[in-house]
Design a protein around this motif. Structure first.
Motif, PDB file in Angstrom:
ATOM      1  N   LEU A  13       0.826  -1.208   0.000  1.00 18.27           N
ATOM      2  CA  LEU A  13       0.000   0.000   0.000  1.00 18.27           C
ATOM      3  C   LEU A  13       0.863   1.262   0.000  1.00 18.27           C
ATOM      4  CD1 LEU A  13      -2.911  -0.877   2.472  1.00 18.27           C
ATOM      5  CD2 LEU A  13      -2.608  -1.480   0.076  1.00 18.27           C
ATOM      6  N   ARG A  14       1.999   1.205   0.684  1.00 17.46           N
ATOM      7  CA  ARG A  14       2.916   2.355   0.669  1.00 17.46           C
ATOM      8  C   ARG A  14       3.428   2.606  -0.745  1.00 17.46           C
ATOM      9  NH1 ARG A  14       5.228   0.259   5.731  1.00 17.46           N
ATOM     10  NH2 ARG A  14       4.570   1.621   7.448  1.00 17.46           N
ATOM     11  N   ARG A  15       3.803   1.540  -1.435  1.00 17.50           N
ATOM     12  CA  ARG A  15       4.304   1.703  -2.809  1.00 17.50           C
ATOM     13  C   ARG A  15       3.205   2.273  -3.704  1.00 17.50           C
ATOM     14  NH1 ARG A  15       6.741  -3.290  -1.586  1.00 17.50           N
ATOM     15  NH2 ARG A  15       5.143  -4.442  -2.756  1.00 17.50           N
ATOM     16  N   ALA A  16       1.983   1.803  -3.497  1.00 12.79           N
ATOM     17  CA  ALA A  16       0.869   2.305  -4.304  1.00 12.79           C
ATOM     18  C   ALA A  16       0.595   3.779  -4.016  1.00 12.79           C
ATOM     19  CB  ALA A  16      -0.386   1.479  -4.027  1.00 12.79           C
ATOM     20  N   SER A  17       0.855   4.205  -2.790  1.00 11.63           N
ATOM     21  CA  SER A  17       0.544   5.578  -2.370  1.00 11.63           C
ATOM     22  C   SER A  17       1.599   6.588  -2.792  1.00 11.63           C
ATOM     23  CB  SER A  17       0.378   5.623  -0.845  1.00 11.63           C
ATOM     24  OG  SER A  17      -0.639   4.748  -0.415  1.00 11.63           O
ATOM     25  N   GLU A  18       2.792   6.122  -3.101  1.00  9.66           N
ATOM     26  CA  GLU A  18       3.887   7.037  -3.427  1.00  9.66           C
ATOM     27  C   GLU A  18       3.549   7.910  -4.629  1.00  9.66           C
ATOM     28  OE1 GLU A  18       7.265   4.568  -3.995  1.00  9.66           O
ATOM     29  OE2 GLU A  18       7.534   4.137  -1.856  1.00  9.66           O
ATOM     30  N   LYS A  51      -0.555   8.355   4.805  1.00  7.88           N
ATOM     31  CA  LYS A  51       0.131   9.325   5.668  1.00  7.88           C
ATOM     32  C   LYS A  51       1.635   9.247   5.484  1.00  7.88           C
ATOM     33  CE  LYS A  51       0.232  10.997  10.448  1.00  7.88           C
ATOM     34  NZ  LYS A  51      -0.277  10.805  11.821  1.00  7.88           N
ATOM     35  N   ASP A  52       2.164   8.017   5.403  1.00 10.37           N
ATOM     36  CA  ASP A  52       3.601   7.839   5.195  1.00 10.37           C
ATOM     37  C   ASP A  52       4.054   8.422   3.863  1.00 10.37           C
ATOM     38  OD1 ASP A  52       3.698   6.569   7.623  1.00 10.37           O
ATOM     39  OD2 ASP A  52       3.840   4.541   6.800  1.00 10.37           O
ATOM     40  N   GLY A  68       2.697  11.047   2.468  1.00 10.43           N
ATOM     41  CA  GLY A  68       2.434  12.480   2.437  1.00 10.43           C
ATOM     42  C   GLY A  68       1.088  12.875   1.868  1.00 10.43           C
ATOM     43  N   ILE A  69       0.203  11.903   1.696  1.00 11.17           N
ATOM     44  CA  ILE A  69      -1.146  12.203   1.204  1.00 11.17           C
ATOM     45  C   ILE A  69      -1.987  12.732   2.367  1.00 11.17           C
ATOM     46  CG2 ILE A  69      -3.256  11.218   0.223  1.00 11.17           C
ATOM     47  CD1 ILE A  69      -1.484   9.103  -1.131  1.00 11.17           C
ATOM     48  N   THR A  70      -2.697  13.820   2.140  1.00 13.22           N
ATOM     49  CA  THR A  70      -3.503  14.417   3.205  1.00 13.22           C
ATOM     50  C   THR A  70      -4.984  14.525   2.851  1.00 13.22           C
ATOM     51  OG1 THR A  70      -3.094  16.661   2.371  1.00 13.22           O
ATOM     52  CG2 THR A  70      -1.552  15.784   4.027  1.00 13.22           C
ATOM     53  N   ARG A  71      -5.346  14.204   1.598  1.00 13.32           N
ATOM     54  CA  ARG A  71      -6.724  14.433   1.139  1.00 13.32           C
ATOM     55  C   ARG A  71      -7.377  13.109   0.741  1.00 13.32           C
ATOM     56  NH1 ARG A  71      -7.682  19.641   0.236  1.00 13.32           N
ATOM     57  NH2 ARG A  71      -9.065  19.432  -1.566  1.00 13.32           N
ATOM     58  N   GLY A  89      -5.449  13.724  11.151  1.00 13.83           N
ATOM     59  CA  GLY A  89      -5.398  15.051  10.537  1.00 13.83           C
ATOM     60  C   GLY A  89      -5.634  15.100   9.047  1.00 13.83           C
ATOM     61  N   PHE A  90      -6.309  14.101   8.494  1.00 15.67           N
ATOM     62  CA  PHE A  90      -6.621  14.139   7.063  1.00 15.67           C
ATOM     63  C   PHE A  90      -7.710  15.174   6.781  1.00 15.67           C
ATOM     64  CE2 PHE A  90      -4.825   9.866   7.360  1.00 15.67           C
ATOM     65  CZ  PHE A  90      -4.063   9.798   6.209  1.00 15.67           C
ATOM     66  N   SER A  91      -7.661  15.780   5.605  1.00  9.87           N
ATOM     67  CA  SER A  91      -8.793  16.520   5.069  1.00  9.87           C
ATOM     68  C   SER A  91      -9.624  15.507   4.291  1.00  9.87           C
ATOM     69  CB  SER A  91      -8.324  17.642   4.135  1.00  9.87           C
ATOM     70  OG  SER A  91      -7.563  18.590   4.859  1.00  9.87           O
ATOM     71  N   PHE A  92     -10.910  15.380   4.633  1.00 10.39           N
ATOM     72  CA  PHE A  92     -11.656  14.257   4.055  1.00 10.39           C
ATOM     73  C   PHE A  92     -13.122  14.609   3.808  1.00 10.39           C
ATOM     74  CE2 PHE A  92     -12.490  13.845   8.575  1.00 10.39           C
ATOM     75  CZ  PHE A  92     -13.800  13.405   8.648  1.00 10.39           C
TER      76      PHE A  92
END
Length: 298
Positions: free
Chosen positions: A60-65, A96-97, A99-102, A132-135
Motif C-alpha cells: 500500500l505504501r508503494r501504491a501511495s507514493e 500518511k507515510d 504524504g497524502i492528506t486528502r 489530521g486528514f482533510s476528508f
C-alpha cells in the motif's frame, strides 16, 4: 487542476464507475485492486494498476507514493475472515507515510455507531480525524447499479422489473458514477471533514422505477417484489453465500418492517448538489446510459 488519485477497489461494482468519472474529469488515476481481473480495461484507459492485498502495508505504501489524494472504499460486508478494520487503517497509514492528506471515502454503507470499535466505518472515520486528514465521507443510500444484476434481466424477459423491496417502499437510488463526480469537485476545493449521505435526486418506489424504465426503454413494465430467498440465490453466484445472506437478510427486514427502515433510504439531495455545484444523475438518465444492457437482456 488534474490530480494524481489512488483509487481503491476500482474493479468493484461500487467504485468502477466512480473511478471512470475521475478519469473523465482529467485526473491521473492509479487503481489498487485485489484481483487482476479487469486490469486490461483500466490499463487501456491509461490507468496504472497495482494488484495486492490491503493487509500488506508495504504494498500500500508503494501504491501511495507520488499520489495527491485517495478515493477510498472498504466494503461494508465481506467474507467473515477479512479484517476490514485493518484494511482501512492500513490504507490511511500508507497514505500518511506517503504524504497524502486528502481523502474522499465511500463508506460502503451506513455507520450506525460512530463510537464502535468493531464497525470498520466508525474506526476509519475516527482515524481520519485523529491523523489530521482533510476528508469527505460519502454514505451510499442504494445503487442504481444493483439493477444490472441477473434478477433484473430475468424479470425484463417477463415484462417485470424485479427487486426485493415492497412496491411502495421509496429509496433514493444513486448512480455509482456520482461518487466520482462528487470526489472530483470535493478534491478541487476545501474538503468539509464531514460524512454526508449520497443518493439520487428523487425518492422512487418500485412502481416509479418500473414506470420510468419502461418509458426510457419503450416498454410496458410492472414492478415485481422478489422474495429475499430468491434474491439471495442469485446474488450468491456473484458475491458469495455470506455476503448474499447478509444483504438478503437486510431486505427481509425491509419487507417485514418497511416503516422502520424507510428513513434510512431517504436523504436531502440538495446538500450534496449545492455544496459541490452539480446535479445528481436521475434514474431516467442512468437507464438511458445503460440502454444497451437492458435491451440485450430484456
Amino acid at each position: 487542476m488534474p490530480l494524481k488519485i489512488l483509487s481503491y477497489g476500482a474493479n468493484g461494482a461500487q467504485m468502477a464507475a466512480g473511478t471512470q468519472a475521475l478519469i473523465d474529469a482529467g485526473h491521473q488515476v492509479r487503481a489498487f485492486t485485489r484481483s487482476s481481473n479487469g486490469a486490461e480495461r483500466w490499463k487501456a484507459a491509461g490507468v496504472d494498476v497495482i494488484t495486492g492485498d490491503m493487509a500488506d502495508v508495504e504494498t500500500l505504501r508503494r501504491a501511495s507514493e507520488g499520489q495527491d489524494a485517495l478515493f477510498l472504499h472498504v466494503p461494508l460486508i465481506t467474507d467473515p475472515n477479512d479484517d476490514r478494520n485493518a484494511y482501512g487503517v492500513n490504507a490511511l497509514k500508507a497514505a500518511k507515510d506517503a504524504g497524502i492528506t486528502r481523502v474522499v471515502w465511500n463508506t460502503g454503507g451506513p455507520i450506525m455507531d460512530p463510537s464502535s470499535t468493531t464497525d470498520p466505518g466508525a474506526v476509519l472515520w475516527r482515524r481520519l480525524q485523529e491523523d489530521g486528514f482533510s476528508f469527505l465521507g460519502l454514505v451510499p443510500i442504494t445503487y442504481m447499479e444493483n439493477l444490472l444484476g441477473p434478477w433484473t434481466f430475468e424479470g425484463l424477459a417477463r415484462g417485470k422489473l424485479a427487486y426485493p423491496t415492497p412496491a411502495s417502499f421509496k429509496m433514493q437510488w444513486g448512480a455509482a458514477a456520482d461518487f466520482g463526480r462528487v470526489a472530483d469537485k470535493a478534491l478541487q476545493g476545501d474538503l468539509p471533514n464531514k460524512v454526508l449521505r449520497l443518493g439520487g435526486p428523487a425518492a422512487l418506489d418500485g412502481d416509479d422505477l418500473a414506470r420510468i424504465m419502461g418509458e426510457v426503454l419503450g416498454r410496458n413494465l410492472t414492478y415485481d417484489v422478489m422474495t429475499p430467498a430468491a434474491f439471495k440465490s442469485q446474488l450468491s453466484v456473484l458475491a458469495g453465500a455470506h455476503v448474499a445472506g447478509m444483504i438478503a437478510g437486510m431486505y427481509g427486514g425491509v419487507q417485514a418492517n418497511p416503516d422502520q427502515f424507510q428513513p434510512g433510504f431517504l436523504t436531502d439531495p440538495s446538500e450534496i448538489e449545492n455544496r459541490f455545484n452539480l446535479k445528481l444523475t436521475s434514474f431516467a438518465d442512468w437507464v438511458s446510459r445503460h440502454r444497451n444492457h437492458f435491451t440485450q437482456q430484456g
